[in-house]
Design a protein around this motif. Structure first.
Motif, mmCIF file in Angstrom:
data_model
loop_
_atom_site.group_PDB
_atom_site.id
_atom_site.type_symbol
_atom_site.label_atom_id
_atom_site.label_comp_id
_atom_site.label_asym_id
_atom_site.label_seq_id
_atom_site.Cartn_x
_atom_site.Cartn_y
_atom_site.Cartn_z
ATOM 1 N N THR A 214 -24.554 51.908 -76.232
ATOM 2 C CA THR A 214 -23.572 51.227 -75.402
ATOM 3 C C THR A 214 -22.709 52.230 -74.643
ATOM 4 O OG1 THR A 214 -23.502 49.397 -76.970
ATOM 5 C CG2 THR A 214 -21.674 49.577 -75.425
ATOM 6 N N SER A 215 -22.301 53.305 -75.316
ATOM 7 C CA SER A 215 -21.436 54.308 -74.696
ATOM 8 C C SER A 215 -22.157 55.045 -73.576
ATOM 9 C CB SER A 215 -20.947 55.303 -75.755
ATOM 10 O OG SER A 215 -20.241 54.637 -76.780
ATOM 11 N N LEU A 216 -23.427 55.404 -73.793
ATOM 12 C CA LEU A 216 -24.183 56.104 -72.762
ATOM 13 C C LEU A 216 -24.430 55.205 -71.551
ATOM 14 C CD1 LEU A 216 -26.736 58.002 -75.031
ATOM 15 C CD2 LEU A 216 -24.765 58.966 -73.815
ATOM 16 N N GLU A 217 -24.629 53.915 -71.795
ATOM 17 C CA GLU A 217 -24.780 52.979 -70.684
ATOM 18 C C GLU A 217 -23.470 52.833 -69.910
ATOM 19 O OE1 GLU A 217 -26.155 49.415 -72.470
ATOM 20 O OE2 GLU A 217 -28.250 50.059 -72.608
ATOM 21 N N GLU A 218 -22.356 52.941 -70.637
ATOM 22 C CA GLU A 218 -21.057 52.723 -70.002
ATOM 23 C C GLU A 218 -20.691 53.852 -69.046
ATOM 24 O OE1 GLU A 218 -16.612 51.145 -71.327
ATOM 25 O OE2 GLU A 218 -18.080 51.729 -72.832
ATOM 26 N N ILE A 219 -21.228 55.057 -69.245
ATOM 27 C CA ILE A 219 -20.918 56.150 -68.327
ATOM 28 C C ILE A 219 -21.974 56.279 -67.229
ATOM 29 C CG2 ILE A 219 -19.583 57.451 -70.020
ATOM 30 C CD1 ILE A 219 -21.993 59.240 -70.459
ATOM 31 N N ASP A 220 -22.854 55.312 -67.138
ATOM 32 C CA ASP A 220 -23.823 55.254 -66.048
ATOM 33 C C ASP A 220 -23.398 54.115 -65.128
ATOM 34 O OD1 ASP A 220 -25.932 55.017 -64.316
ATOM 35 O OD2 ASP A 220 -27.490 54.987 -65.858
ATOM 36 N N TYR A 221 -22.735 54.445 -64.018
ATOM 37 C CA TYR A 221 -22.173 53.415 -63.157
ATOM 38 C C TYR A 221 -23.237 52.631 -62.399
ATOM 39 C CZ TYR A 221 -17.425 55.120 -64.006
ATOM 40 O OH TYR A 221 -16.228 55.459 -64.587
ATOM 41 N N LEU A 222 -24.439 53.202 -62.227
ATOM 42 C CA LEU A 222 -25.526 52.418 -61.643
ATOM 43 C C LEU A 222 -25.905 51.271 -62.578
ATOM 44 C CD1 LEU A 222 -27.800 55.250 -60.198
ATOM 45 C CD2 LEU A 222 -26.372 53.647 -58.915
ATOM 46 N N HIS A 223 -25.887 51.567 -63.882
ATOM 47 C CA HIS A 223 -26.162 50.527 -64.879
ATOM 48 C C HIS A 223 -25.073 49.458 -64.822
ATOM 49 C CE1 HIS A 223 -28.001 49.018 -68.588
ATOM 50 N NE2 HIS A 223 -26.775 48.808 -69.023
ATOM 51 N N GLU A 224 -23.819 49.881 -64.679
ATOM 52 C CA GLU A 224 -22.722 48.907 -64.597
ATOM 53 C C GLU A 224 -22.854 48.039 -63.353
ATOM 54 O OE1 GLU A 224 -17.845 48.722 -64.205
ATOM 55 O OE2 GLU A 224 -18.808 50.532 -64.980
ATOM 56 N N ALA A 225 -23.264 48.631 -62.229
ATOM 57 C CA ALA A 225 -23.423 47.849 -61.005
ATOM 58 C C ALA A 225 -24.504 46.780 -61.169
ATOM 59 C CB ALA A 225 -23.767 48.781 -59.842
ATOM 60 N N VAL A 226 -25.606 47.152 -61.818
ATOM 61 C CA VAL A 226 -26.678 46.172 -62.081
ATOM 62 C C VAL A 226 -26.154 45.063 -62.993
ATOM 63 C CG1 VAL A 226 -28.927 45.845 -63.185
ATOM 64 C CG2 VAL A 226 -28.537 47.823 -61.701
ATOM 65 N N THR A 326 -11.640 35.911 -62.986
ATOM 66 C CA THR A 326 -12.341 37.021 -62.355
ATOM 67 C C THR A 326 -12.568 38.121 -63.384
ATOM 68 O OG1 THR A 326 -11.312 36.544 -60.216
ATOM 69 C CG2 THR A 326 -12.290 38.722 -60.500
ATOM 70 N N PHE A 327 -13.826 38.430 -63.658
ATOM 71 C CA PHE A 327 -14.188 39.473 -64.614
ATOM 72 C C PHE A 327 -14.454 40.779 -63.873
ATOM 73 C CE2 PHE A 327 -14.888 35.692 -67.008
ATOM 74 C CZ PHE A 327 -14.795 36.038 -68.354
ATOM 75 N N ILE A 328 -14.005 41.890 -64.466
ATOM 76 C CA ILE A 328 -14.310 43.210 -63.931
ATOM 77 C C ILE A 328 -14.780 44.100 -65.081
ATOM 78 C CG2 ILE A 328 -12.621 42.992 -62.056
ATOM 79 C CD1 ILE A 328 -10.819 44.919 -63.658
ATOM 80 N N ASP A 329 -15.227 45.309 -64.742
ATOM 81 C CA ASP A 329 -15.628 46.332 -65.710
ATOM 82 C C ASP A 329 -16.806 45.851 -66.571
ATOM 83 O OD1 ASP A 329 -15.932 48.480 -67.336
ATOM 84 O OD2 ASP A 329 -13.857 48.601 -67.991
ATOM 85 N N PHE A 330 -18.004 46.019 -66.038
ATOM 86 C CA PHE A 330 -19.216 45.543 -66.714
ATOM 87 C C PHE A 330 -19.991 46.690 -67.365
ATOM 88 C CE2 PHE A 330 -18.092 42.565 -63.394
ATOM 89 C CZ PHE A 330 -18.134 41.352 -64.055
ATOM 90 N N GLY A 331 -19.265 47.744 -67.752
ATOM 91 C CA GLY A 331 -19.918 48.866 -68.403
ATOM 92 C C GLY A 331 -20.362 48.543 -69.808
#
Length: 570
Positions: A214-226, A326-331
């Motif tokens: 989860t942490s490694l995904e959270e620092i990948d902003y391309l993953h968060e955008a998807v 409104t939801f934000i921060d999808f890391g």
């Protein structure tokens, strides 16, 4: 101190700094594990349990204070660990959760010069050539990155269909810091796996790996955008929810550009009331949206703390609903596998219907109880718990005489502790999300009763489950009819092959045995069709009396057929 970190740029840590950070985390963990072993395991064994009980509150508070200081000083994943601990209202004492609540808010920001340098390196151009303007003061600073308001250049704004955006940039050097923190956490998880009290309840190395992923995904902003676009697609037809658009042309692995959707923070009661929004009306909608994510979509926001949810008024729009969430921060997002989702749905239905036995069965299905557990006493405990406290909100529970809780704990505490509970994978984020949801709803309405949201939602789930049962039964009925229709033809073919001599006979009375088998098969098929129609009718009748009655009456036809075939064979 945090104030020092605000005043000077943080240099990118070197190898020596990383080793010092690793050792500091391990020293902290080793010391507090030793203290816990001494007071909670050793002293009770030598008859000094009262000393452990008398000092427990102070020790818990001191641990939380020291961890709070460590997390703020180190940042990185230590903040995330503290945030998770602060949300565990279900298992951790208030001495710990109360002290760590502050970690849900902002951490010291990184100086803008460092943010600018990283963003320009990622985007391949000076910020002045990429954005019309960028505010140097961050609107939010988190443990892994921070956000700044910005304006798109006119040409880009026309293409994207928006002008105001939020530029989210990672903290410099956070990749290496995350690696160090995960290495330390893996070491601590290995220690805990050798402590039987812990290893019997949870696979700590597996939980650490889940946290690591989860942490490694959270620092990948391309993953968060998807994730943001997937979440938006899930709620594209839901007028309760809105999600910021992604500006893909200004997004990389370390830089994320999103539509600026800043509105009223969900727990800002004063601002909500000033906008004419009743906070007590927001709470059940928020709970229902979170339920939909976990129990229907299977893809949920795992970090729904107040800083990540806004209430956006629908100003000037001809909409039935005067506001949206409104939801934000999808890391940090979680996924619920279909099998786990079915177990959670059954658990929710059992809890809403105050079914202690069904609740324990659902807990076992989800994997919280090992299959060999003797659940009879736990079923009795859950039944009594529902009978006494079921349906109460947090405010009502606070008014209950504490002696009642103590009596219940005294009666069933040893039972619960002795049962082989375990902490399955995929549950880390589920529990976090539900804990934060409960906390947000309670802050919106002190008398909010989660049961008021659970019961109608569980009723809908039950109707869906009934529909699935009817579908399954209908399919089984058609399969049985098909098998019954095909069986005589196949038996006739077998008899023909026997008459032609293509199959050798072992017994002279085989034809009569085949005929008897044919009648038995037809009777069995009729009985199955009769039972399927009768049960399906009784289930459907609860919601649709007419259709249920039709199914039950239709079940008489295969029943009569089965009786006629049986009499013919006498």
């Amino acid at each position: 101190m945090p104030s020092v970190r605000r005043d000077r740029p943080d240099p990118v840590p070197g190898a020596a700094d990383h080793r010092a950070r690793y050792r500091r985390i391990l020293r902290f963990a080793a010391w507090h594990l030793a203290v816990t072993w001494w007071f909670e395991l050793l002293l009770p064994r030598i008859g000094l349990v009262r000393i452990a009980e008398r000092t427990r509150t102070t020790r818990m508070r001191r641990f939380a204070q020291r961890f709070h200081a460590l997390a703020v000083d180190l940042g990185g994943l230590m903040i995330k660990v503290g945030q998770f601990l602060s949300s565990r209202l279900d298992v951790l004492p208030p001495e710990i959760t109360r002290e760590l609540e502050g970690l849900q808010d902002e951490v010291p920001p990184v100086p803008f010069a460092a943010i600018r340098a990283l963003a320009e390196a990622e985007l391949g151009a000076p910020l002045s050539q990429v954005f019309a303007s960028v505010e140097e003061r961050p609107i939010a600073a988190a443990s892994l990155g921070q956000a700044h308001r910005a304006q798109l250049l006119p040409a880009n704004a026309a293409d994207a269909g928006l002008h105001s955006v939020v530029l989210k940039v990672q903290r410099p050097g956070i990749d290496a810091i995350v690696d160090v923190d995960l290495a330390a956490l893996r070491k601590v998880g290995g220690w805990l796996s050798h402590v039987r009290l812990v290893s019997d309840r949870a696979d700590m190395p597996a939980l650490v790996e889940e946290f690591a992923q989860t942490s490694l995904e959270e620092i990948d902003y391309l993953h968060e955008a998807v994730n943001a676009e997937r979440f938006a697609a899930d709620f594209s037809h839901d007028d309760r929810v809105t999600v910021p658009d992604v500006v893909w042309e200004r997004t990389t692995r370390r830089v994320l550009t999103l539509e600026d959707v800043t509105a009223i923070k969900i727990t800002d009661l004063t601002a909500l009331l000033a906008a004419g929004i009743d906070p007590a009306e927001v709470a059940p909608v928020f709970a229902s949206v979170m339920f939909d994510q976990m129990f229907t979509e299977g893809f949920f926001h795992a970090d729904p703390h107040p800083g990540n949810i806004f209430v956006t008024p629908n100003i000037g729009l001809a909409a039935e609903r005067p506001w949206k969430l409104t939801f934000i921060d999808f890391g940090m997002m979680g996924e619920v596998p279909p099998s786990t989702r079915r177990g959670l749905r059954r658990l929710l239905i059992a809890a809403a219907s105050r079914d202690g036995k069904g609740l324990v069965a659902a807990i076992s299905d989800v994997g919280v109880l090992v299959p060999s557990a003797d659940t009879a006493e736990l079923e009795r405990a859950m039944t009594q718990l529902f009978a006494r406290f079921g349906g109460m909100g947090f405010a009502e529970l606070r008014e209950v005489d504490p002696r009642e809780f103590l009596d219940f704990a005294a009666e069933f505490g040893d039972l619960v502790r002795s049962l082989p509970f375990q902490f399955p994978e995929n549950f880390l984020l589920i529990i976090r999300a539900m804990s934060l949801t409960s906390g947000v709803c309670s802050s919106l309405d002190a008398r909010f009763n989660l049961w008021d949201s659970v019961e109608p939602y569980a009723a809908q789930l039950l109707r869906d489950e009934r529909g699935n049962i009817v579908q399954d039964m209908t399919q089984q009925v058609f399969d049985a009819i098909g098998a019954a229709l095909r069986l005589p033809k196949r038996l006739d073919e077998l008899v023909t092959r026997i008459e032609n001599g293509s199959v050798s006979l072992a017994k002279p009375r085989l034809e009569r045995q085949v005929a008897r088998l044919n009648r038995t098969a037809q009777r069995s098929a009729s009985a199955l069709v009769f039972g399927g129609l009768l049960i399906a009718g009784s289930v459907v009748r609860a919601d649709d009396t007419m259709f249920g009655n039709v199914l039950m009456i239709a079940s008489v036809v295969p029943l009569l057929h089965g009786l006629w075939v049986g009499r013919r064979g006498l």
